[in-house]
Design a protein around this motif. Sequence first.
Motif: not given
Length: 117
Positions: A63-73
């Motif tokens: 969820d909320r993969g539009f937040e770069p740190p979340r997607l990168a992790a």
Amino acid sequence: MIRLKLYTTLGCHLCEQQESLLALLLQGEYHLEKVEISEDDALIECYGVRIPVLADESGKELDRGFEPPRLAAWLAERHWLDEAAWQRLNAGELEPQEVREQRKQQAPRPGGRRYLL
């Protein structure tokens, strides 16, 4: 080839942002299947307030993969993160296509005027 699903709906700007980030940060070839949730009541119930939701082949979701740190992790956990691109994004040397497009639309015009498109 990496296979992913993106639960989305038409006109979702956060979904577009996530797609742009994914194109920047995902290392290697991938296929992104977009699943339109508005056409299925069960999908609306499950994803309606959570989109965009990205899922890998095993069904693990982000969820909320539009937040770069979340997607990168999330990508790094799967060894799919382009580390060089992530470092350049953090350094401000790289930006998603959506950000470039917004900047271009908001750029001052000759004579100091901006026109809405």
